[in-house]
Scaffold this motif. Structure first.
Motif, PDB file in Angstrom:
ATOM      1  N   THR A   1       0.848  -1.188   0.000  1.00  0.00           N
ATOM      2  CA  THR A   1       0.000   0.000   0.000  1.00  0.00           C
ATOM      3  C   THR A   1       0.884   1.239   0.000  1.00  0.00           C
ATOM      4  O   THR A   1       1.885   1.303   0.717  1.00  0.00           O
ATOM      5  N   LYS A   2       0.487   2.212  -0.795  1.00  0.00           N
ATOM      6  CA  LYS A   2       1.226   3.467  -0.882  1.00  0.00           C
ATOM      7  C   LYS A   2       0.279   4.636  -0.635  1.00  0.00           C
ATOM      8  O   LYS A   2      -0.842   4.681  -1.153  1.00  0.00           O
ATOM      9  N   PRO A   3       0.718   5.589   0.161  1.00  0.00           N
ATOM     10  CA  PRO A   3      -0.150   6.734   0.438  1.00  0.00           C
ATOM     11  C   PRO A   3      -0.264   7.642  -0.775  1.00  0.00           C
ATOM     12  O   PRO A   3       0.694   7.805  -1.544  1.00  0.00           O
ATOM     13  N   LEU A   4      -1.421   8.220  -0.942  1.00  0.00           N
ATOM     14  CA  LEU A   4      -1.633   9.180  -2.016  1.00  0.00           C
ATOM     15  C   LEU A   4      -1.033  10.518  -1.592  1.00  0.00           C
ATOM     16  O   LEU A   4      -1.431  11.090  -0.573  1.00  0.00           O
ATOM     17  N   GLN A   5      -0.068  11.002  -2.362  1.00  0.00           N
ATOM     18  CA  GLN A   5       0.658  12.218  -2.016  1.00  0.00           C
ATOM     19  C   GLN A   5       0.684  13.194  -3.186  1.00  0.00           C
ATOM     20  O   GLN A   5       0.385  12.823  -4.323  1.00  0.00           O
ATOM     21  N   TYR A   6       1.060  14.406  -2.879  1.00  0.00           N
ATOM     22  CA  TYR A   6       1.270  15.426  -3.909  1.00  0.00           C
ATOM     23  C   TYR A   6       2.765  15.624  -4.083  1.00  0.00           C
ATOM     24  O   TYR A   6       3.495  15.792  -3.106  1.00  0.00           O
ATOM     25  N   LYS A   7       3.213  15.598  -5.315  1.00  0.00           N
ATOM     26  CA  LYS A   7       4.637  15.752  -5.608  1.00  0.00           C
ATOM     27  C   LYS A   7       4.845  17.006  -6.445  1.00  0.00           C
ATOM     28  O   LYS A   7       4.097  17.287  -7.372  1.00  0.00           O
ATOM     29  N   SER A   8       5.864  17.761  -6.091  1.00  0.00           N
ATOM     30  CA  SER A   8       6.200  18.973  -6.842  1.00  0.00           C
ATOM     31  C   SER A   8       7.712  19.103  -6.910  1.00  0.00           C
ATOM     32  O   SER A   8       8.451  18.394  -6.225  1.00  0.00           O
ATOM     33  N   THR A   9       8.158  20.017  -7.745  1.00  0.00           N
ATOM     34  CA  THR A   9       9.586  20.275  -7.871  1.00  0.00           C
ATOM     35  C   THR A   9       9.861  21.725  -7.522  1.00  0.00           C
ATOM     36  O   THR A   9       9.381  22.641  -8.191  1.00  0.00           O
ATOM     37  N   ASP A  10      10.612  21.920  -6.463  1.00  0.00           N
ATOM     38  CA  ASP A  10      10.992  23.256  -6.032  1.00  0.00           C
ATOM     39  C   ASP A  10      12.304  23.628  -6.721  1.00  0.00           C
ATOM     40  O   ASP A  10      13.231  22.812  -6.778  1.00  0.00           O
ATOM     41  N   PRO A  11      12.419  24.862  -7.255  1.00  0.00           N
ATOM     42  CA  PRO A  11      13.643  25.225  -7.986  1.00  0.00           C
ATOM     43  C   PRO A  11      14.885  25.226  -7.095  1.00  0.00           C
ATOM     44  O   PRO A  11      16.001  25.155  -7.611  1.00  0.00           O
ATOM     45  N   VAL A  12      14.706  25.314  -5.793  1.00  0.00           N
ATOM     46  CA  VAL A  12      15.857  25.286  -4.879  1.00  0.00           C
ATOM     47  C   VAL A  12      15.977  23.933  -4.192  1.00  0.00           C
ATOM     48  O   VAL A  12      17.039  23.326  -4.154  1.00  0.00           O
ATOM     49  N   GLU A  13      14.863  23.445  -3.645  1.00  0.00           N
ATOM     50  CA  GLU A  13      14.888  22.221  -2.852  1.00  0.00           C
ATOM     51  C   GLU A  13      14.805  20.958  -3.685  1.00  0.00           C
ATOM     52  O   GLU A  13      15.126  19.873  -3.209  1.00  0.00           O
ATOM     53  N   GLY A  14      14.334  21.069  -4.923  1.00  0.00           N
ATOM     54  CA  GLY A  14      14.178  19.882  -5.753  1.00  0.00           C
ATOM     55  C   GLY A  14      12.843  19.209  -5.515  1.00  0.00           C
ATOM     56  O   GLY A  14      11.839  19.854  -5.198  1.00  0.00           O
ATOM     57  N   GLU A  15      12.812  17.873  -5.632  1.00  0.00           N
ATOM     58  CA  GLU A  15      11.579  17.117  -5.516  1.00  0.00           C
ATOM     59  C   GLU A  15      11.065  17.159  -4.078  1.00  0.00           C
ATOM     60  O   GLU A  15      11.800  16.889  -3.137  1.00  0.00           O
ATOM     61  N   LYS A  16       9.775  17.504  -3.938  1.00  0.00           N
ATOM     62  CA  LYS A  16       9.175  17.599  -2.608  1.00  0.00           C
ATOM     63  C   LYS A  16       7.836  16.879  -2.611  1.00  0.00           C
ATOM     64  O   LYS A  16       7.133  16.842  -3.627  1.00  0.00           O
TER      65      LYS A  16
END
Length: 869
Positions: free
Chosen positions: A515-530
């Motif tokens: 089972t995997k939790p449903l998450q939101y993924k984004s890419t921050d120009p400084v922090e990278g993948e979040k």
């Protein structure tokens, strides 16, 4: 572990084992939702294989976030390879915040996540009780008058019965040496829980889900801060927790430093320790041990019926393990899995627990990456969520993705009760990503994503856990129940994900479920993948701008209310609920939010009328949409070291009418650790300029009627060690400097005042302790407002903290107060003339009282900044 729920073969999931399975459902690993997918190095997989062969458990018990011994936890989890838990009685809500303005429940949410971040590093699991950290407590007797002792003990017993630790370890002694009433209470409760957990007559209501469990022994993890100099430590068990772990490339002291440094809101960044590090354990209860804390405990597979064969199979996997090709271990691990499924029901606890580890090791050896990411990070009930499901096999072993299943899923899916399945039968080819787009509808009954312990009002000392339980079952696994909420969930650190996606894969014909939790993924120009959790939000959130609204006259104030859409096309009206004698113009506003996340701010003009009473009351903003009322706001707490947290605070604000006179106008404010005092000063009519260290020049400071230093400024603003002469010249030339409390350790310079004073940890914890005026003629008590005992009524949490213990006679004392049974403390306010101006040090907890709308706090602060004018 990545698994959110254990899934077993139907052989193990028979109805007779439902109670035991629920026990497993209530266990939580250090891996939480809203994290980047976990990946494993070859050495970490080997460490996991070795841990698979160790059947032992230990529970560390203390009172707060940061109390835990991260070095010992790292050693036990990664050196002794034990399941290692940390049970914190509280979430740290009553402390101070070094990184921002959040206090109380918001701070508790931050510190919960900091503990989880720490456990992800040191390998432990995290648990809590319902106890609320109400602030510093001097004795356990005081603590137990505010905590419900029986409830906290019940929660502690619940975790012990649930996790079955062989050994309990407390951080503190059960006496005054612990230095804090909560600390002492945690040790007292641990000793009582040690006995109660094995007694079926204690808390029998738990036995529907768990069985009595008697740990083998209880220790106190003592150290140099508890023992007298020169005390003989030969009577204690010694453990070297400073060893080097070559598979991790770090010593346990190095791991511990990274773990402890996650407690950033408390400023506990730690240097790595290398080399021998002895930990001392004092026997408290149970069977005595002469050389090792786990003496006499069989921690091999021999401890479960039929387990010897499983242990031998794991030994073989370890012996043949190829770090250059972990997937070569898959066949052996599948043999282990088959052997586990043949074990009798008496072996269920350890078999089920280790099966989670086994499935995770298969996941790691195959190089699997299974994920479900949402297109947006919030959704309202009854709205659709676009989801990208991806699956990747990074080994050469054939893997088939049979199907995915999710609750409330739509599209080309077969509905099965309240879940739906999409058959796939796709072969996952070496290192090629399989991507599927699906849509999920958030059910109308879904809770908003408020932390579960904040959903219902509690008391000063205890959180209330909702009684409501929402469940769904996976059809192929009728006894694998996903518990969304309920009292059975006591102990877990955070909400379960809004939705899990269940993946069924097949390897060599063997089904595996993840089972995997449903998450939101984004890419921050400084922090990278979040990553951040998918949050369920109300159709409309209602935020009131500001903490408290203070009316020092009868003039109206503008109160902004911001409406935020949780979905598209939200229309309605919003109004203020005001106490008798108050009025607002207009009475209500209509709003129309066309798109999701759109915001509209309306301005109410609020004014006290002739019937408005002096003192503190409350206003509330209420939005009405389709006949349904909503009065919760939306608050995102965002720091880089923890996942973004979303809270839904009630849309209320203190409303304060008071008789207040003030002098001066221009205030310069230098922030320290972070507080909301500047906004409070603006509320009563001052013009406040936030200063940076570079602004502290002779010329700049001349224009201010007073300069105020925020809480802990001399602990956090390093440049004050060179700028102190400038501040003192400002005072000498006629300025008024107000210094709020400073922690007595870690100051940037040894002397913070114009004359000697010695900071201490002295405080008055009873917020409404009676106050004596030591110098009634002192101008600070008389101008421009007459300060009386009434101004110290209605305070929250503690009256003051970090009072000086000694001071030069040039400082004048102003007030005194005391906690019950203690000598009066006279240094809550110290005033000194220096040249033409005034220097004021105050430990009064103004940073808590002002946002809470305490009338007297505004009058006292006004007199401080007005002194000499």
């Amino acid at each position: 572990m990545l698994l959110r729920m254990p899934f077993r073969s139907l052989r193990l999931l028979r109805a007779a084992l439902l109670a035991a399975l629920l026990t497993q459902l209530l266990s939580y690993s250090a891996t939480t939702q809203a994290q980047a997918p976990k990946t494993y190095s070859s050495s970490e997989i080997l460490l996991g294989l070795k841990k698979l062969n160790v059947l032992g458990s230990v529970l560390y018990i203390a009172a707060h976030p940061d109390d835990e011994n991260t070095r010992l936890i790292a050693y036990l989890a990664n050196g002794r390879l034990l399941e290692t838990g940390y049970l914190s009685c509280t979430r740290g809500d009553g402390g101070q915040n070094l990184i921002g303005p959040e206090l109380r429940e918001q701070l508790g949410v931050i510190r919960t996540q900091e503990l989880l971040a720490a456990r992800r590093i040191d390998g432990g699991r995290q648990f809590f009780t319902r106890a609320n950290d109400f602030g510093f407590s001097k004795t356990p007797d005081e603590t137990f008058t505010i905590w419900d002792k029986e409830q906290v003990l019940s929660d502690m017993v619940w975790v012990i019965r649930q996790r079955r630790p062989d050994v309990l370890i407390t951080r503190f002694p059960p006496d005054s040496r612990a230095g804090h009433g909560h600390h002492t209470a945690s040790a007292i409760l641990a000793a009582e829980a040690f006995d109660a957990a094995g007694d079926p007559k204690r808390f029998p209501e738990q036995l529907k889900y768990v069985q009595p469990w008697q740990p083998k022994r209880l220790f106190w993890n003592t150290g140099s801060f508890f023992v007298k100099p020169g005390e003989n430590m030969e009577g204690y068990l010694k453990v070297d927790a400073g060893a080097y772990n070559p598979l991790l490339g770090q010593s346990y002291g190095e791991i511990a430093a990274r773990s402890r440094s996650q407690h950033k809101s408390q400023g506990f960044g730690s240097a790595a320790q290398r080399g021998e590090a002895l930990e001392y354990l004092q026997y408290v209860k149970g069977d005595k041990a002469t050389s090792d804390p786990f003496e006499g405990i069989d921690m091999s597979w021999n401890r479960v019926p039929g387990g010897a064969a499983v242990g031998k199979l794991i030994d073989e996997v370890i012996r043949k393990y190829d770090p250059g090709n972990p997937s070569a271990s898959v066949t052996g691990l599948l043999r282990v899995k088959a052997a586990c499924e043949k074990l009798p029901t008496e072996a269920f606890f350890w078999n089920s627990d280790k099966s989670d580890e086994l499935d995770e090791l298969l996941y790691a050896c195959l190089g699997l990456d299974l994920s479900a990411t949402a297109q947006e990070h919030t959704n309202a009930p009854a709205t659709k969520v676009a989801v990208t499901v991806s699956a990747l096999n990074r080994s050469s072993i054939p893997v088939k993705l049979a199907w995915i299943e999710a609750p409330f899923i739509e599209g080309e899916f077969t509905v099965m009760g309240n879940t739906a399945r999409k058959p796939l039968d796709e072969l996952l080819v070496d290192n090629k990503v399989l991507v599927k787009q699906v849509s999920i509808t958030v059910p109308t009954t879904q809770f908003v994503s408020q932390p579960y312990w904040l959903r219902e009002p509690g008391t000063t000392g205890m959180y209330k856990i909702p009684e409501t339980v929402e469940k769904f079952t996976w059809p192929e696994h009728p006894h694998a129940v996903h518990i969304v909420e309920g009292r059975e969930e006591l102990g877990r650190p955070e909400n379960l994900p809004v939705n899990d996606i269940l993946f069924k894969i097949e390897v060599a014909g063997v089904p595996l479920y993840y089972t995997k939790p449903l998450q939101y993924k984004s890419t921050d120009p400084v922090e990278g993948e979040k990553y951040r959790p998918l949050a369920v939000v109300p159709p409309v959130a209602v935020n009131i701008g500001g903490r408290a609204y203070v009316f020092a006259d009868n003039q109206p104030k503008t109160i902004p209310v911001t409406l935020r859409a949780g979905k598209a096309g939200v229309k309605g009206s919003v109004a203020l609920t005001l106490p008798q004698g108050w009025k607002s113009e207009p009475a209500s506003f209509t709003f129309d939010l066309a798109s999701k996340d759109a915001e509209q701010t309306v301005q109410f003009r609020v004014q006290p009328g002739g019937g408005a009473q002096e003192g503190k009351t409350e206003l509330r903003a209420v939005a009405t949409v389709d006949g349904q009322t909503y009065s919760r706001g939306y608050q995102a707490i965002e720091y880089n070291h923890i996942p973004t947290q979303v809270l839904f605070p009630e849309a209320v604000a203190p409303l304060v009418k008071l008789d207040l006179k003030r002098k001066g106008q221009e205030i310069g404010y230098l922030m320290g650790a972070g507080d909301e005092v500047p906004d409070a000063l603006r509320q009563i009519g001052y013009t406040v300029t936030l200063l940076k260290p570079e602004d502290l020049t002779d010329q700049n400071l001349r224009r201010f009627d007073a300069v105020v230093l925020g809480v802990r400024a001399y602990n956090t603003v390093d440049r004050l060690k060179t700028l102190q002469p400038t501040l003192l010249r400002y005072v000498e030339n006629g300025g008024n400097l107000v210094v709020q409390y400073v922690v007595n350790r870690g100051t940037v310079l040894p002397q913070i005042g114009p004359y000697p004073l010695t900071l201490s940890s002295d405080r008055v914890t009873v917020e409404n302790a009676a106050v004596t005026f030591l110098n009634p003629q002192q101008p600070l008590l008389n101008s421009p407002n007459k300060i009386t005992a009434k101004d110290f009524e209605g305070w929250v949490q503690e009256q003051g903290l970090y009072y000086p213990s000694a001071w030069d006679p040039k400082y004048q004392t102003v007030i005194s107060s005391a906690d019950p049974g203690e000598k009066a403390k006279e240094s809550a306010i110290l005033v000194a003339k220096y040249g033409k101006g005034n220097y004021i040090y105050t430990g009064l907890s103004l940073f808590r009282e002002l946002p809470a709308g305490v009338p007297g706090a505004y009058r006292i602060l006004t007199n401080m900044v007005s002194l000499g004018k």
